[in-house]
Design a protein around this motif. Structure first.
Motif, PDB file in Angstrom:
ATOM      1  N   THR A   1       0.837  -1.192   0.000  1.00 43.05           N
ATOM      2  CA  THR A   1       0.000   0.000   0.000  1.00 43.05           C
ATOM      3  C   THR A   1       0.874   1.245   0.000  1.00 43.05           C
ATOM      4  OG1 THR A   1      -0.093   0.099   2.414  1.00 43.05           O
ATOM      5  CG2 THR A   1      -1.854  -1.140   1.283  1.00 43.05           C
TER       6      THR A   1
ATOM      7  N   GLY B   1      -4.968   1.843  -0.734  1.00 39.32           N
ATOM      8  CA  GLY B   1      -6.028   1.098  -0.080  1.00 39.32           C
ATOM      9  C   GLY B   1      -6.928   1.978   0.765  1.00 39.32           C
TER      10      GLY B   1
ATOM     11  N   VAL C   1      -0.023  -3.923   4.094  1.00 37.63           N
ATOM     12  CA  VAL C   1      -0.065  -2.498   4.405  1.00 37.63           C
ATOM     13  C   VAL C   1       1.358  -2.085   4.766  1.00 37.63           C
ATOM     14  CG1 VAL C   1      -0.911  -0.761   6.028  1.00 37.63           C
ATOM     15  CG2 VAL C   1      -2.474  -2.500   5.123  1.00 37.63           C
TER      16      VAL C   1
END
Length: 290
Positions: A46, A66, A238
């Motif tokens: 991300t 995201g 992430v």
């Protein structure tokens, strides 16, 4: 190839300069999987800001803007409150900060579920206002019609099945999916449906490993795991979780750094020097010319 940098004398910040390269495209990502095999796994992280994109770009095939930015950037309790404006602003920043990776932008909750027409209107807006390569949306078989509708009209779509964070209120939390026989069968059926609908790739999140592997083998397009299996066609995390910026992360995250510790140490040293009046020093102040 990777992004090169120069110093912008107006801002004293590093700004990206295009290097001789061609940005990865959706078809190139799709072609990574041939006859059910992906010899070169897809790397995705991300990114939410231009500077973050600059740092990650050279190492990733795809950068995902995201809707996790709701929690990571804005401190929201979930991704449900995230708006189109948030996704557009951050998506445009990540596109500006990258030159190599294909940039995908999440469609926020409520922007695509009502109808394929609603999804097209909002997906087209994301592409126009960010310059991204495609969009990602959550949901299984129920979203197959929408994916086919968008794809037929020139909008590349990445699917997302298994643990779908936008459905947290329905799911009752972020627990792993696929533990029951019925749920496992649905996840694999969802993967097949999105693949048949034309998704160029599918994220499988928070799914017990045998089901993640089965879903990967069931699809002709790349299946990207997050809390799935190393046998998936690629992986996504992430970035802030991977970098160690949060104390609490999902089970499937591996911390590759302790950025939270580094930031805390730097802030502690800065605070100490300010209180001691040792900062700023001669090197950080402007002195009269002799």
């Amino acid at each position: 190839m990777s992004t090169t940098f120069q110093i912008d004398t107006a801002t004293s910040r590093a700004t990206p300069t295009p290097a001789p390269m061609k940005r990865l495209t959706v078809p190139a990502i799709r072609r990574r999987k041939q006859d059910g095999v992906t010899e070169n796994p897809v790397v995705m992280l991300t990114a939410y800001t231009a500077r973050q994109a600059q740092l990650l770009d050279a190492h990733c095939d795809m950068l995902l803007v995201g809707d996790s930015l709701g929690q990571v950037i804005y401190g929201l309790p979930s991704s449900v409150p995230v708006t189109m404006e948030m996704m557009i602003n951050h998506g445009a920043a990540v596109v500006r900060g990258s030159y190599h990776a294909a940039v995908l932008v999440d469609m926020p909750f409520g922007s695509y579920e009502q109808s394929p027409q609603q999804a097209f209107e909002n997906a087209a807006r994301l592409l126009k206002e960010t310059g991204c390569a495609g969009v990602k949306l959550e949901g299984g078989e129920a979203m197959a019609e929408t994916i086919a509708f968008l794809t037929a009209r020139g909008i590349p779509v990445m699917g997302h099945i298994g643990l779908t964070p936008q459905a947290v209120n329905l799911l009752g939390g972020y627990n792993a999916r696929g533990r029951s026989e019925a749920e496992a069968a649905k996840i694999v059926a969802d993967a097949r449906a999105l693949d048949a609908a034309g998704a160029f790739a599918i994220v499988v999140e928070g799914v017990v490993e045998p089901i993640a592997i089965e879903a990967t083998r069931a699809c002709s397009c790349p299946v990207i795991g997050i809390g799935g299996s190393a046998q998936c066609d690629g992986q996504v995390l992430v970035a802030e979780d991977m970098l160690g910026l949060f104390e609490r992360v999902p089970r499937f995250v591996k911390r590759y750094a302790d950025m939270a510790g580094l930031v805390s140490q730097a802030a502690e040293a800065y605070a100490r020097e300010v209180r001691e009046r040792s900062f700023p020093g001669i090197e950080q102040t402007y002195q009269p010319k002799a």
